[in-house]
Design a protein around this motif. Sequence first.
Motif, mmCIF file in Angstrom:
data_model
loop_
_atom_site.group_PDB
_atom_site.id
_atom_site.type_symbol
_atom_site.label_atom_id
_atom_site.label_comp_id
_atom_site.label_asym_id
_atom_site.label_seq_id
_atom_site.Cartn_x
_atom_site.Cartn_y
_atom_site.Cartn_z
ATOM 1 N N ARG A 4 39.272 -16.812 -50.298
ATOM 2 C CA ARG A 4 38.343 -15.707 -50.504
ATOM 3 C C ARG A 4 37.294 -16.061 -51.548
ATOM 4 O O ARG A 4 37.617 -16.572 -52.623
ATOM 5 C CB ARG A 4 39.101 -14.444 -50.944
ATOM 6 C CG ARG A 4 38.242 -13.186 -51.043
ATOM 7 C CD ARG A 4 39.118 -12.004 -51.452
ATOM 8 N NE ARG A 4 38.414 -10.727 -51.415
ATOM 9 C CZ ARG A 4 37.730 -10.206 -52.440
ATOM 10 N NH1 ARG A 4 37.658 -10.878 -53.583
ATOM 11 N NH2 ARG A 4 37.132 -9.024 -52.326
ATOM 12 N N HIS A 37 32.100 -10.010 -50.117
ATOM 13 C CA HIS A 37 33.040 -11.126 -50.126
ATOM 14 C C HIS A 37 33.075 -11.736 -48.733
ATOM 15 O O HIS A 37 32.619 -11.134 -47.755
ATOM 16 C CB HIS A 37 34.447 -10.667 -50.539
ATOM 17 C CG HIS A 37 35.158 -9.911 -49.453
ATOM 18 N ND1 HIS A 37 35.103 -8.544 -49.319
ATOM 19 C CD2 HIS A 37 35.921 -10.346 -48.410
ATOM 20 C CE1 HIS A 37 35.792 -8.168 -48.271
ATOM 21 N NE2 HIS A 37 36.309 -9.238 -47.682
ATOM 22 N N PHE A 38 33.596 -12.953 -48.673
ATOM 23 C CA PHE A 38 33.810 -13.607 -47.377
ATOM 24 C C PHE A 38 34.982 -14.562 -47.510
ATOM 25 O O PHE A 38 35.384 -14.943 -48.628
ATOM 26 C CB PHE A 38 32.546 -14.333 -46.906
ATOM 27 C CG PHE A 38 32.052 -15.428 -47.823
ATOM 28 C CD1 PHE A 38 32.496 -16.742 -47.691
ATOM 29 C CD2 PHE A 38 31.122 -15.139 -48.817
ATOM 30 C CE1 PHE A 38 32.038 -17.739 -48.535
ATOM 31 C CE2 PHE A 38 30.652 -16.145 -49.668
ATOM 32 C CZ PHE A 38 31.111 -17.442 -49.521
ATOM 33 N N ALA A 84 32.017 -23.687 -44.134
ATOM 34 C CA ALA A 84 31.800 -22.569 -43.219
ATOM 35 C C ALA A 84 31.064 -23.095 -41.990
ATOM 36 O O ALA A 84 30.725 -24.280 -41.907
ATOM 37 C CB ALA A 84 31.009 -21.461 -43.904
ATOM 38 N N THR A 92 33.777 -14.305 -36.781
ATOM 39 C CA THR A 92 32.909 -14.549 -37.934
ATOM 40 C C THR A 92 31.731 -13.587 -37.940
ATOM 41 O O THR A 92 31.374 -12.993 -36.927
ATOM 42 C CB THR A 92 32.363 -15.989 -37.933
ATOM 43 O OG1 THR A 92 31.577 -16.205 -36.743
ATOM 44 C CG2 THR A 92 33.486 -17.008 -38.007
ATOM 45 N N PHE A 95 26.136 -14.651 -42.728
ATOM 46 C CA PHE A 95 25.678 -14.445 -44.095
ATOM 47 C C PHE A 95 24.392 -15.242 -44.283
ATOM 48 O O PHE A 95 24.269 -16.358 -43.782
ATOM 49 C CB PHE A 95 26.743 -14.907 -45.098
ATOM 50 C CG PHE A 95 27.989 -14.064 -45.064
ATOM 51 C CD1 PHE A 95 28.110 -12.953 -45.889
ATOM 52 C CD2 PHE A 95 29.032 -14.367 -44.194
ATOM 53 C CE1 PHE A 95 29.250 -12.166 -45.855
ATOM 54 C CE2 PHE A 95 30.173 -13.586 -44.150
ATOM 55 C CZ PHE A 95 30.282 -12.480 -44.979
ATOM 56 N N GLN A 112 24.972 -10.034 -46.005
ATOM 57 C CA GLN A 112 25.547 -10.102 -44.662
ATOM 58 C C GLN A 112 24.554 -9.423 -43.728
ATOM 59 O O GLN A 112 24.347 -8.207 -43.778
ATOM 60 C CB GLN A 112 26.905 -9.387 -44.602
ATOM 61 C CG GLN A 112 27.540 -9.426 -43.216
ATOM 62 C CD GLN A 112 28.717 -8.477 -43.091
ATOM 63 O OE1 GLN A 112 29.404 -8.202 -44.063
ATOM 64 N NE2 GLN A 112 28.951 -7.980 -41.884
ATOM 65 N N TYR A 129 28.209 -18.818 -41.135
ATOM 66 C CA TYR A 129 29.122 -17.848 -40.524
ATOM 67 C C TYR A 129 30.496 -18.004 -41.165
ATOM 68 O O TYR A 129 31.036 -19.118 -41.241
ATOM 69 C CB TYR A 129 29.211 -18.067 -39.012
ATOM 70 C CG TYR A 129 27.952 -17.661 -38.276
ATOM 71 C CD1 TYR A 129 27.825 -16.381 -37.724
ATOM 72 C CD2 TYR A 129 26.893 -18.535 -38.141
ATOM 73 C CE1 TYR A 129 26.670 -15.999 -37.054
ATOM 74 C CE2 TYR A 129 25.722 -18.165 -37.467
ATOM 75 C CZ TYR A 129 25.626 -16.899 -36.933
ATOM 76 O OH TYR A 129 24.483 -16.525 -36.279
ATOM 77 N N ALA A 130 31.044 -16.895 -41.626
ATOM 78 C CA ALA A 130 32.364 -16.900 -42.259
ATOM 79 C C ALA A 130 33.081 -15.598 -41.852
ATOM 80 O O ALA A 130 32.538 -14.779 -41.116
ATOM 81 C CB ALA A 130 32.232 -17.005 -43.774
ATOM 82 N N TYR A 131 34.288 -15.446 -42.356
ATOM 83 C CA TYR A 131 35.136 -14.321 -41.944
ATOM 84 C C TYR A 131 35.131 -13.211 -42.992
ATOM 85 O O TYR A 131 34.923 -13.468 -44.190
ATOM 86 C CB TYR A 131 36.574 -14.799 -41.742
ATOM 87 C CG TYR A 131 36.732 -15.887 -40.710
ATOM 88 C CD1 TYR A 131 36.818 -15.585 -39.354
ATOM 89 C CD2 TYR A 131 36.788 -17.229 -41.092
ATOM 90 C CE1 TYR A 131 36.962 -16.580 -38.407
ATOM 91 C CE2 TYR A 131 36.940 -18.238 -40.140
ATOM 92 C CZ TYR A 131 37.024 -17.904 -38.801
ATOM 93 O OH TYR A 131 37.160 -18.895 -37.870
ATOM 94 N N LEU A 132 35.394 -12.003 -42.539
ATOM 95 C CA LEU A 132 35.585 -10.884 -43.457
ATOM 96 C C LEU A 132 37.060 -10.668 -43.792
ATOM 97 O O LEU A 132 37.393 -9.977 -44.753
ATOM 98 C CB LEU A 132 35.021 -9.592 -42.859
ATOM 99 C CG LEU A 132 33.487 -9.525 -42.762
ATOM 100 C CD1 LEU A 132 33.064 -8.230 -42.082
ATOM 101 C CD2 LEU A 132 32.850 -9.644 -44.141
#
Length: 457
Positions: A4, A37-38, A84, A92, A95, A112, A129-132
Motif C-alpha cells: 500500500r 492511496h493505491f 505498476a 486496476t 492514476f 485518480q 494503473y494500480a489497484y485500490l
Amino acid sequence: MTTRYAVGEHNAPNSHRVIVAQTNENVNWSGWSHRLHFFAYDHQYPGTVRFVVGEAHNPDRHMMERNDIDFNRDGWSHRLHFYAFLHPQPGTVRFVVGEAASPGPHRMMLSQRDSDHNGDGWRHRLHFYAYLQPQFGSPSHQPHHQPPHHAPHHHHHHHDPHHHHHHDHHHHHPHHDHHHHHPHHPPPHHAPHHHHPHHPPPHHAPPHHAPHNPPPFGGASFPSGLSQPGFPSTSTNFGSYTPSLNWSSVQGNLTKVSVAGYNIWGVNRSEEIFRWNGFSWDKLPGAAVHVSAGYDGSAWCVNRSDEVFRWNGASWDKMPGALTGVSVSTANNVWGVNRNQEIWHWDGHSWSKVDGRAVQISVGEDGTVWCVNAAQEVFSRANRHGNWSLVPGKLTCVSVHNANTIVGNNAAGEVWIWGGNQWNKGSGSTTYISTGAFGNTHIWGVNSAGEIWKHHG
C-alpha cells in the motif's frame, strides 16, 4: 502480493504539493492531509514498470518518474520505488501525475482520473494503473533479472562524431492486425509475411504531395548520391553563430537512438533493441529497425516487416497497423509513417490518417510535430489538429522535444539546431539525432559508423 502506498497533500493554501509514503495508514500527519492511496508492487511483476519517487525540501515535496534507476539528481533524493502497469489490467484504475513549476517550486500532483492532468497551471507528466484493493498471490515467473548489460560493439572516442555511410534495411508493406506477443515471442526478426494489403493502419485517403524515391527512413543510411553540403537551400536562413555541443562518447554501437527525458532506447544494425539504464545498455527481447521512447516511460518499435509493437514493461504487444517509422510522446499520442509515406496518429485506441506525406516524423513532449518528406523538405505543426507549415532547409532526420527545441541532421551528417526562425549549425556530425529535454540540454546521436554520442548542456 501488493504493497500500500498513501499520498498526502499539504494543508497550506494554494500549496498544491504532495508526498508519497509506503504505509498502511493514511497520511494525516502534521501539516498534511490524506489525498488517496493505491496498491502496487514493491518488486517487478510481469507487465509492470518501475516508478521512482524523489523528495526535495524547502518546501517538502515529492516528484515521480518512470525510471529503472533511483531518483538522485537535480536536487532530488530517492525516497521509494514501486512497480505498476502502463496499461489497464483487470481490477486496476488509472492514476495520473501532473507537474507544475510556477508559481512556486517544481512539484507534482497525483490524482485518480481517466484524463491526463493538464490545465490550471499543471502539465501531464505520467500515468500508471494500480489497484485500490490489495492483491494476493505471486506470479510463478518474475522477470526479475534484466538481460546482461552488454552493448553491441565498443567504440570509445572523445572527439566530435564523424559520419560514414552505412546501410540498413526494411522490407515489405503495410497491413493491420492485432495480437499480443509475450516475452518468448518478441517482434519476429524477419517475418516473411506474404500479405501485402494496400492499406496501412485501418483506412486510407488520397495522398497529398508525394515526392518520389524517398531516401531510406531515418538518417542512419542515406543514398550515396546525396552529398549536398549546403543545408537550407536559402542561405538567408542560416544562423549567425555555431552552437558548440559538448559531445561525449557513449559505449556501444547503434543505428538509431531515441531520447525522452531519461527514457533512452536504441537499435543496432543487427536489429537488437537496447534501453539505457543510466550507466550501460540493457539488451531487451525482440528485433527492430526503429524504436521510439515516450515521455511517460512508454516505448514503441517497428520491425523490418513494418509490424508495430508497444513495450508493456516486460514484453512487446503487437499493435494494429504497419509502419516504417514511429514517434511517441505519450501512450495516447503516437505518430507514424508507413511505406506509402502516409502519416498516421494513434490516440490510445486507434489510428487515424493525417494529411501530408513524410518519410520520418517526430512528436515532442508538448505535442508539437515535425516531419521530413522524401524531398527532404521539413514541415511542422502545433499538434494533431494543426496544419503543416513548410520550414526552410533540407533534412533527412528531425527530432522535437517541444515547440522551442528542435534538432536535425541533413544528408551531409551536419547537426542543425532550430533557433525559432532560422537554423544554426551545431558542432559534430551525426546521421540520426534525438533531443529529449528543454533547451537541447539532452541530445543523443549516432553517426554512420554507429558510434553513440551524447551532449548534456
